[in-house]
Design a protein around this motif. Sequence first.
Motif, PDB file in Angstrom:
ATOM      1  N   ASP A  29       0.819  -1.214   0.000  1.00 26.27           N
ATOM      2  CA  ASP A  29       0.000   0.000   0.000  1.00 26.27           C
ATOM      3  C   ASP A  29       0.852   1.263   0.000  1.00 26.27           C
ATOM      4  N   TYR A  30       2.038   1.177   0.573  1.00 21.60           N
ATOM      5  CA  TYR A  30       2.892   2.359   0.700  1.00 21.60           C
ATOM      6  C   TYR A  30       4.331   1.906   0.898  1.00 21.60           C
ATOM      7  N   ARG A  31       5.263   2.667   0.274  1.00 20.99           N
ATOM      8  CA  ARG A  31       6.677   2.425   0.557  1.00 20.99           C
ATOM      9  C   ARG A  31       7.466   3.714   0.351  1.00 20.99           C
ATOM     10  N   SER A  32       8.311   3.998   1.311  1.00 20.08           N
ATOM     11  CA  SER A  32       9.308   5.059   1.197  1.00 20.08           C
ATOM     12  C   SER A  32      10.628   4.441   1.661  1.00 20.08           C
ATOM     13  N   GLU A  33      11.660   5.241   1.788  1.00 24.03           N
ATOM     14  CA  GLU A  33      12.931   4.707   2.281  1.00 24.03           C
ATOM     15  C   GLU A  33      12.844   4.286   3.738  1.00 24.03           C
TER      16      GLU A  33
END
Length: 124
Positions: A29-33
Amino acid sequence: MVDHATPNLPARDFAATAAFYAGLGFEEDYRSESWMILSRGPKDNCATLEFFPYPDLDPYQSSFSCCLRLDDLGAIMAQVEASGVPDARQGIPRYHPATPDPSGLTIAYLVDPDGTLLRLIQND
């Protein structure tokens, strides 16, 4: 919306973690560093796991764990088996099949590639 909590778990590598959980029916659903969110099931009644980076984690020393209470334990266990996770008492990843617990609950156990123990519990 009903109140709920989501486990925050370690991941040595977000791509590898997402791939492992995709085999169990979870979608990204979501990914950042610095954060990743995976969910399984309809958005109004889903199981959600959130991950933070922990690249130096030794999975054999991990003490992370959580419980997932599921409406259909059999369905996720079929995906665990189909994904090739071994039914074993040692090694990572691995699972232990669902069995009745003395508490009256039916519980299966899954250890993910980062050493996190997930207790998979059938909702009554």
